[in-house]
Each structure stands twice: as structure tokens, then as C-alpha cells.
Scaffold this motif. Structure first.
Motif, short mmCIF file in Angstrom:
data_model
loop_
_atom_site.label_atom_id
_atom_site.label_comp_id
_atom_site.label_asym_id
_atom_site.label_seq_id
_atom_site.Cartn_x
_atom_site.Cartn_y
_atom_site.Cartn_z
N GLN A 170 0.82 -1.20 0.00
CA GLN A 170 0.00 0.00 0.00
C GLN A 170 0.87 1.26 0.00
N ASN A 171 1.94 1.21 0.78
CA ASN A 171 2.84 2.35 0.84
C ASN A 171 3.49 2.61 -0.51
N LEU A 172 3.88 1.54 -1.20
CA LEU A 172 4.48 1.68 -2.53
C LEU A 172 3.48 2.24 -3.53
N LEU A 173 2.21 1.82 -3.42
CA LEU A 173 1.18 2.39 -4.30
C LEU A 173 1.08 3.90 -4.10
N GLU A 174 1.14 4.32 -2.85
CA GLU A 174 1.00 5.74 -2.55
C GLU A 174 2.24 6.53 -2.98
N ARG A 175 3.44 5.95 -2.78
CA ARG A 175 4.67 6.69 -3.02
C ARG A 175 5.14 6.60 -4.47
N VAL A 176 4.96 5.45 -5.11
CA VAL A 176 5.46 5.26 -6.48
C VAL A 176 4.37 5.49 -7.52
N TRP A 177 3.16 4.96 -7.24
CA TRP A 177 2.07 5.11 -8.20
C TRP A 177 1.25 6.38 -7.96
N ASP A 178 1.52 7.04 -6.85
CA ASP A 178 0.84 8.29 -6.52
C ASP A 178 -0.68 8.12 -6.52
N TYR A 179 -1.14 7.07 -5.87
CA TYR A 179 -2.57 6.75 -5.71
C TYR A 179 -3.26 6.37 -7.01
N GLU A 180 -2.47 6.24 -8.09
CA GLU A 180 -3.10 5.96 -9.40
C GLU A 180 -3.87 4.65 -9.38
N TYR A 181 -3.34 3.66 -8.66
CA TYR A 181 -4.00 2.37 -8.57
C TYR A 181 -4.33 2.07 -7.11
N TYR A 182 -4.79 3.08 -6.41
CA TYR A 182 -5.03 2.94 -4.97
C TYR A 182 -5.94 1.74 -4.68
N GLY A 183 -5.48 0.90 -3.78
CA GLY A 183 -6.28 -0.24 -3.33
C GLY A 183 -5.96 -1.54 -4.03
N ASP A 184 -5.39 -1.48 -5.24
CA ASP A 184 -5.10 -2.71 -5.98
C ASP A 184 -3.64 -3.09 -5.75
N VAL A 185 -3.34 -3.72 -4.63
CA VAL A 185 -1.96 -4.03 -4.27
C VAL A 185 -1.36 -5.08 -5.19
N ARG A 186 -2.18 -5.80 -5.93
CA ARG A 186 -1.63 -6.79 -6.87
C ARG A 186 -0.78 -6.12 -7.95
N THR A 187 -1.06 -4.85 -8.21
CA THR A 187 -0.27 -4.09 -9.19
C THR A 187 1.19 -4.07 -8.77
N VAL A 188 1.44 -3.90 -7.48
CA VAL A 188 2.81 -3.88 -6.97
C VAL A 188 3.46 -5.24 -7.18
N ASP A 189 2.75 -6.30 -6.84
CA ASP A 189 3.30 -7.65 -6.97
C ASP A 189 3.67 -7.97 -8.41
N VAL A 190 2.82 -7.57 -9.34
CA VAL A 190 3.09 -7.84 -10.75
C VAL A 190 4.31 -7.06 -11.22
N THR A 191 4.41 -5.81 -10.82
CA THR A 191 5.55 -4.99 -11.23
C THR A 191 6.84 -5.52 -10.63
N VAL A 192 6.79 -5.95 -9.37
CA VAL A 192 7.98 -6.53 -8.73
C VAL A 192 8.39 -7.80 -9.46
N ARG A 193 7.43 -8.61 -9.85
CA ARG A 193 7.76 -9.85 -10.56
C ARG A 193 8.44 -9.55 -11.89
N ARG A 194 7.91 -8.58 -12.64
CA ARG A 194 8.51 -8.20 -13.92
C ARG A 194 9.92 -7.63 -13.71
N LEU A 195 10.05 -6.83 -12.67
CA LEU A 195 11.34 -6.21 -12.38
C LEU A 195 12.37 -7.26 -12.02
N ARG A 196 11.99 -8.24 -11.23
CA ARG A 196 12.91 -9.32 -10.86
C ARG A 196 13.37 -10.11 -12.08
#
Length: 231
Positions: free
Chosen positions: A180-206
Motif C-alpha cells: 500500500q505504501n508503494l502504491l502511494e509513493r510510487v504510483w501516486d494513488y493511481e492504482y489505490y487499493g489494488d496491491v496486486r499491481t505492486v506484486d506484478v511490477t515486482v515480478r517483472r522487475l525481478r
């Protein structure tokens, strides 16, 4: 704050003349009369510029220059009574920034001092600017202006969001952030609430930055908390 100049010469009348003229220009002046004293004062006083005579007792100016360069990048202007080109070249090769041959005019010396001070200040500003434009951490270099990531010198193709994420984490190594913190700080609330967005981006980044994405060593998971960058 006054700029500090260390004057190194075994001839006291020369030191006094230089001291008077440097103080007139607003510099704070420190003195050393042999090579060993010069090295000690260079490291303790941390001057903004050193006027260094070549012919010194205990350690000659070339040896002093070499020892100082092992610890400091302070501008060094060598004073020499010698005319041999080899001596001037040697001084520059050992790390001196400039040299002036005795006898010299005070006006010329002051001009050289000011020029080397300005050059040093400009270099410091450029280094600071460069530090603000890129981040070097571990095997990675992040170029903030170009949105480019390099690993061991090789460019890695990232999306803007992937770059924003690794930039955020790498700028705070070891600190764990929740999804949630990453959504707020990196996505700037653009995808607020959808934490799966972070997981998908982390997976692609890895998949792009890890040697083995199944056993990450860079983008780490803190179970039950979130993600962090490991150096």
C-alpha cells in the motif's frame, strides 16, 4: 566561510609575504615549513588549496604531493625555483593541479590561486549535480534523467513504472515498504487499493534485474510486510 590556504615553504620571509597577500584577499592562512609538517597539516586543517614549495626539508614537495593525493583531492599549486620541464611534469603527474616558477609576481600568484579555487568549486558543484542525477548502488547505476538502469555496465530495458519502483527502493536500501505504501509513493494513488499491481511490477522487475528471479538477491520480500532493496 573563509577559504583556507596552506602555505608550505621553508623560507619564512616568503611565507610571510604570501600570508599577508592571501589575507588581504580574505583567505585564512596556515603555515608549514617542512614536508612532514605539510602532510600533517594538510590532513588536519583540510585546506581549500595548498601552495607547496618543491625544495623542502624532511620530505620534498613531490613526496608531499604524492602523500596528500593518497588522502585528498585538494588543489595543489607547486612553487618551484627550478626551470627543468621534467620537474614540472613530475609534479603534475603526482597530482599537482598547477605550478608557478620562482621568482613570481604576487599578482600572478593570486590569479592562479583564484583560478584553482574556482576550478575546485566548479568540480565540486558538478560532482554534486551528478550525484543528484544518478545513483550507483552495488552492480547497478540508475540514470535519473534518461530513465535508464545499468547492471554491470549493461543497459536493462525497463518501463517507466518499473524504473520508478527500483529507483524508489534503491534510494532507500534496506528499508521495507508495504504494498500500500508503494502504491502511494510510487504510483501516486493511481492504482489505490489494488496491491496486486505492486506484486506484478515486482515480478517483472525481478525477471529483468535478478540473476535468478526464483531466488531474488536484490528486490527482496519481507514476508507479511512488503518489499525492500538489498545491497
Amino acid at each position: 566561510m573563509e577559504k583556507k590556504v596552506l602555505v608550505v615553504d621553508d623560507e619564512r620571509p616568503i611565507v610571510e609575504i604570501l600570508k599577508i597577500n592571501l589575507q588581504k584577499e580574505g583567505y585564512s592562512v596556515f603555515e608549514a615549513y617542512d614536508g612532514e609538517e605539510a602532510v600533517n597539516k594538510a590532513l588536519t586543517v583540510q585546506p581549500d588549496l595548498i601552495l607547496l614549495d618543491v625544495m623542502l626539508p624532511k620530505l620534498d614537495g613531490f613526496s608531499v604531493c604524492k602523500k596528500i593525493r593518497e588522502k585528498s583531492s585538494v588543489p595543489i599549486l607547486m612553487l618551484t625555483a627550478r626551470e627543468e620541464e621534467l620537474d614540472k611534469v613530475l609534479g603534475l603527474e603526482l597530482g599537482a593541479d598547477d605550478y608557478i616558477t620562482k621568482p613570481f609576481s604576487i599578482r600572478e600568484l593570486m590569479a592562479r590561486v583564484k583560478a584553482n579555487m574556482r576550478r575546485s568549486e566548479t568540480a565540486a558543484e558538478e560532482n554534486q549535480k551528478k550525484a543528484e542525477e544518478e545513483l550507483r548502488i552495488g552492480a547497478f547505476v540508475l540514470d535519473f534523467n534518461r530513465y535508464e538502469l545499468y547492471k554491470n555496465g549493461e543497459l536493462i530495458d525497463l518501463t517507466i513504472r518499473e524504473f520508478d519502483l527500483i529507483k524508489f527502493l534503491a534510494s532507500r536500501p534496506g528499508k521495507v515498504f508495504s504494498r500500500q505504501n508503494l502504491l502511494e509513493r510510487v504510483w501516486d494513488y493511481e492504482y489505490y487499493g489494488d496491491v496486486r499491481t505492486v506484486d506484478v511490477t515486482v515480478r517483472r522487475l525481478r525477471e529483468k534485474v535478478e540473476d535468478d528471479p526464483s531466488e531474488p538477491k536484490v528486490i527482496m520480500t519481507k514476508r507479511g510486510v512488503g518489499y525492500y532493496f538489498q545491497v
